[in-house]
Design an enzyme around this catalytic site. Structure first.
Site, PDB file in Angstrom:
ATOM      1  N   CYS A  47      -5.308   0.585   3.539  1.00  0.00           N
ATOM      2  CA  CYS A  47      -5.541  -0.834   3.793  1.00  0.00           C
ATOM      3  C   CYS A  47      -6.982  -1.215   3.482  1.00  0.00           C
ATOM      4  CB  CYS A  47      -5.182  -1.186   5.224  1.00  0.00           C
ATOM      5  SG  CYS A  47      -6.066  -0.226   6.467  1.00  0.00           S
TER       6      CYS A  47
ATOM      7  N   ASN B 269      -1.959  -9.565   3.998  1.00  0.00           N
ATOM      8  CA  ASN B 269      -1.756  -8.165   4.354  1.00  0.00           C
ATOM      9  C   ASN B 269      -1.465  -7.351   3.092  1.00  0.00           C
ATOM     10  OD1 ASN B 269      -1.501  -5.930   5.986  1.00  0.00           O
ATOM     11  ND2 ASN B 269       0.016  -6.844   7.356  1.00  0.00           N
TER      12      ASN B 269
ATOM     13  N   HIS C 138      -6.334  -1.805  11.653  1.00  0.00           N
ATOM     14  CA  HIS C 138      -5.780  -2.181  10.354  1.00  0.00           C
ATOM     15  C   HIS C 138      -6.678  -3.224   9.696  1.00  0.00           C
ATOM     16  CE1 HIS C 138      -2.868  -2.815   7.221  1.00  0.00           C
ATOM     17  NE2 HIS C 138      -2.661  -4.079   7.560  1.00  0.00           N
TER      18      HIS C 138
ATOM     19  N   GLN D 181       0.798  -1.215   0.000  1.00  0.00           N
ATOM     20  CA  GLN D 181       0.000   0.000   0.000  1.00  0.00           C
ATOM     21  C   GLN D 181       0.834   1.270   0.000  1.00  0.00           C
ATOM     22  OE1 GLN D 181      -1.802  -1.036   3.946  1.00  0.00           O
ATOM     23  NE2 GLN D 181      -1.377   1.101   4.450  1.00  0.00           N
TER      24      GLN D 181
END
Length: 815
Positions: free
Chosen positions: A166, A319, A299, A159
């Site tokens: 996120c 992730n 997150h 990102q």
């Protein structure tokens, strides 16, 4: 100020690269020896070498020496933490290591990647809550799932340093996943489009998953990453973006329930949020993460599977921090802990997109049907878990594509659903020994009163569907001519797909169309789907979506010289303006005509069997009972009345375990009954038939080459219908020309049924018992009249049978 990019000092790069190449073997060997022996005291020179190596690997450079020195000190502190954590004696379940964050302080990491100034719960604001919870002792989720191995997880992305996006990466990952599951194509989609174009979000400072899903749905899709690449900063929304992948909605499973979450993840990747503020999360490298994190989530991540290792369960987390973080960009997070919120709060709130619900239902239908059957057959009908009922409601919503205007309406529908589910569970209890089952269908969120008013039109007298026609009292002797033991026009190509009338009381139109489709297929060999909407719009004698008369529908078709196809005049479930462009002369190959219509003898199931053996027949039944509303399968024997209020089509009959039944085609869609059909008890003591089915049978007439008795037309393909000729050996001597000429040129004998003339067959009947109509005394000479009168009263099949049987085949003649 720190900069990241591909441009760095040339001499620094060359020196670093050479040093790395010279010392790589020695360093790798020494590093392994130090870590395995616990030798964690690093020299200043060694730390500097590691920093340079890390810079080359992660393509880092700094604007001046002062900035580089600052980053080196932070690197040193992070390395010290990593070494201390990885000491063998600490016995951690996971390791940490140098990754892209190694030159960031904890405070910088949190501010740049976690956006702690925002409440992460806003990512899950006012989502449609799915409380789907299947009983744990009946349905276990699979032991392990990994969507990476099933082609539903794309490459790990990054990102960027200065964009808290996120939320966009999570939304994109879940949409990529469900699209791959449904279509088989894994397409990399654009996070940048969401960052730029979701105007209700905070762009690079956080965003809401629901707004992102809403955007994709509202814009009818999202572009590919290749066409709309990521820049890690907010830009201007592109006007020339494409819509490559779409979704149909989104929902959230029951919160604080890891088992329910496991079931959902076994179906598709799911978005979630976790507490990621700890330094060991920032530096995570591998193993099952068990650190004492909090549940203050900051997150967004994507759950792409779960598994177990050495007796410990874990989630597989994707992730958005690149492949150098964790296990190639993924984390194993402890699963099934005592805290219902899950490790780091992962189970507190998750979200998933919905793509093509029908396909999703098909994917899961086998497992679900099996489990549902187990629950029902075991008698486990006490649904004490509120979560289970809510979960069933959410699954039902997805399967039947239902949505509500607000939470108040949804809560109202849920309460009705709960009440209907309770009725279904009680009916299906094995000790009740019912001959049929009921189940959740499209009516599950309707009260019984709503079902009656919307689908049955109880304000109308259903007898109005059948005006005064000449009623046939013709009864053929049962010991001379028996109808076939079973008939199923579905197998003979004369029954089209089951349709759904929706919230429009147009059952009369569907029954009329189904019977016309059937007789047309029998006569021509072509099964054509016809337009119920044309009848709803154009048949001006009826009540349109509030009821109508089948006879009026037939008269409209006859008067207008045909009915249009469904493809050309599709169903809308509401009354519209009759189309003026129905040019039948231009649509000769698509339009279907009939020559008339008639009734079968009233209150006579045996006679009705004969007629149904010739063609599908329209009828009316009492459908007001709740077990009719939720009928699922088996022979329907409920204590219905004969106050008919719903039109259906009889497409056959058969027997099962010595019990006879009619095969009924309904207009409630293929999720009602047995794929849209019902088995209704047949041959009961009440002459009116079960639920009054034998009171008002009606059918269309199509004269040419009637009922498949004669040779098929040249070029026509009757398929299974040719078998009908073999079943009717009693008609072997009939001339093919009988119905091929105009009715005014064709004569047949007609006589009082009380005293028929003597014939060869009559001689065989002389001594029959229990039929006062038959006698061998004083035969009466037959009177003669035109066939069309007879046909109008009895229909072509029964007229043909009557003339041949009662008068002898010599009485059938042409001029």
């Amino acid at each position: 100020m720190m900069r990241m990019g591909c441009c760095r000092n040339a001499s620094s790069f060359t020196t670093s690269l050479v040093l790395v190449l010279i010392l790589s073997r020695a360093w790798s060997s020494a590093e392994g020896e130090r870590r395995s022996s616990g030798g964690l005291m690093r020299t200043e020179e060694e730390i500097k070498w590691l920093f340079e190596e890390w810079q080359v690997k992660h393509e880092k450079s700094y604007q001046d020496l002062e900035e580089k020195q600052k980053r080196f000190e932070i690197f040193r502190n992070n390395l010290q933490f990593i070494d201390e954590h990885n000491r063998p004696e600490n016995n951690h379940s996971f390791t940490v290591g140098l990754n892209v964050f190694a030159d960031l302080s904890d405070e910088e990491y949190r501010s740049m990647f976690l956006n702690p100034q925002l409440n992460m719960s806003r990512l899950f604001h006012d989502l449609p809550m799915s409380d789907l919870y299947l009983p744990t002792d009946q349905i276990e989720p699979p032991a392990s799932v990994d969507w990476r191995h099933r082609g539903a997880v794309g490459p790990v992305k990054f990102q960027g340093d200065h964009c808290g996006s996120c939320w966009a990466f999570t939304v994109v990952a879940t949409v990529e996943g469900i699209n791959a599951i449904v279509t088989g194509d894994l397409i990399s989609l654009s996070e940048q489009e969401l960052v730029d174009c979701v105007d209700k979000s905070y762009h690079c400072k956080g965003g809401r998953l629901d707004y992102a899903y809403d955007y994709i749905q509202r814009n009818m899709g999202i572009d590919t990453e290749a066409n709309y690449p990521y820049t890690a900063q907010q830009g201007v929304c592109k006007a020339d973006r494409n819509q490559e992948v779409t979704i149909d909605g989104y929902a959230s499973p029951v919160p604080n329930n890891e088992r329910a979450l496991s079931l959902l993840v076994s179906r598709q990747p799911v978005g979630a949020a976790v507490d990621a503020k700890r330094i060991d999360f920032k530096s995570y490298k591998g193993g099952i993460y068990k650190a004492p994190c909090e549940t203050n989530r900051d997150h967004a991540v994507t759950i792409v599977g779960y598994g177990s290792e050495a007796g410990e369960d874990y989630w597989i987390i994707k992730n958005s921090w690149g492949t150098t973080w964790g296990e190639g960009g993924f984390m194993k997070l402890l699963r099934n802990i005592s805290d219902r919120r899950g490790k780091c709060g992962i189970a507190m709130g998750s979200v998933y997109p919905i793509c093509n619900p029908r396909v999703l239902v098909l994917i899961l239908s086998t497992a679900w049907s099996s489990a549902e059957g187990e629950r029902r057959s075991s008698g486990g009908l006490m649904r004490t878990e509120e979560e289970e009922i809510k979960w069933l409601f959410e699954e039902w919503q997805v399967k039947h594509e239902k949505s509500y205007q607000d939470l108040e309406e949804k809560q109202k529908r849920f309460e009705i659903f709960r009440n209907n589910l309770q009725f279904i569970d009680e009916h299906n209890r094995p000790e009740n020994n019912h001959s049929f089952t009921v189940g959740l269908n499209d009516f599950a969120d309707l009260s019984h009163e709503e079902y009656r008013s919307m689908f049955l039109s109880p304000q109308l007298n259903m007898s109005r569907l059948f005006p005064d026609l000449p009623m046939s009292d013709l009864y053929l002797p049962t010991d001379q001519i028996e109808p076939p033991a079973s008939v199923d026009w579905r197998r003979l190509g004369a029954v089209g797909p089951v349709k759904y009338q929706d919230h429009c009381a147009s059952c009369w139109a569907f029954a009329a169309v189904a019977t016309v489709e059937g007789i047309n297929a029998i006569v021509t060999g072509n099964l054509i789907s016809l337009s119920e909407q044309e009848l709803v719009d154009c048949e001006d004698q009826g009540y349109h979506c509030k009821g109508g008369r089948i006879s009026d529908a037939y008269e409209y078709i006859q008067r207008n010289m045909g009915i249009d196809t469904e493809a050309n005049y599709p169903y809308t479930a509401q009354q519209g303006v009759c189309k003026a462009d129905r040019l039948y002369d231009k649509l000769k190959d698509q339009v279907v005509t009939i020559d008339g219509y008639a009734y079968a003898p009233r209150n006579d199931e045996w006679a009705l069997s004969w007629l149904v053996s010739s063609q599908p027949v329209g009828a009316c039944v009492d459908a007001h009972r709740r077990d009719f509303q939720f009928y699922e399968g088996g022979i329907y024997k409920a204590a219905c009345t004969t106050n008919s209020n719903h039109a259906v089509t009889i497409v056959g009959y058969d027997s099962e375990a010595d019990e006879d039944y009619w095969i009924i085609k309904n207009s409630y869609g293929d999720r009602w009954g047995e794929g849209g059909f019902m088995k209704l008890l047949r041959n009961i003591s009440d002459r009116r038939g079960k639920c009054g089915i034998a009171i008002w049978p009606i059918y269309p007439i199509k004269r040419q080459n009637p009922i498949g008795f004669f040779k098929k037309e040249e070029g026509a393909s009757l398929g299974g219908l040719e078998q009908e000729r073999e079943k009717r050996e009693l008609l072997k001597g009939v001339e093919e020309s009988f119905f091929s000429k105009q009715t005014s040129h064709c004569c047949c004998c007609v006589f009082p049924l009380e005293k028929p003339p003597v014939s060869n067959l009559q001689e065989k009947k002389k001594k029959s018992q229990g039929n006062e109509r038959w006698t061998d005394e004083k035969p009466i000479k037959p009177r003669v009249r035109q066939c069309d009168v007879y046909v109008r009263a009895y229909g072509p099949t029964r007229a043909l049978l009557a003339v041949w049987y009662l008068c002898g085949h010599d009485a059938i003649r042409s001029p």
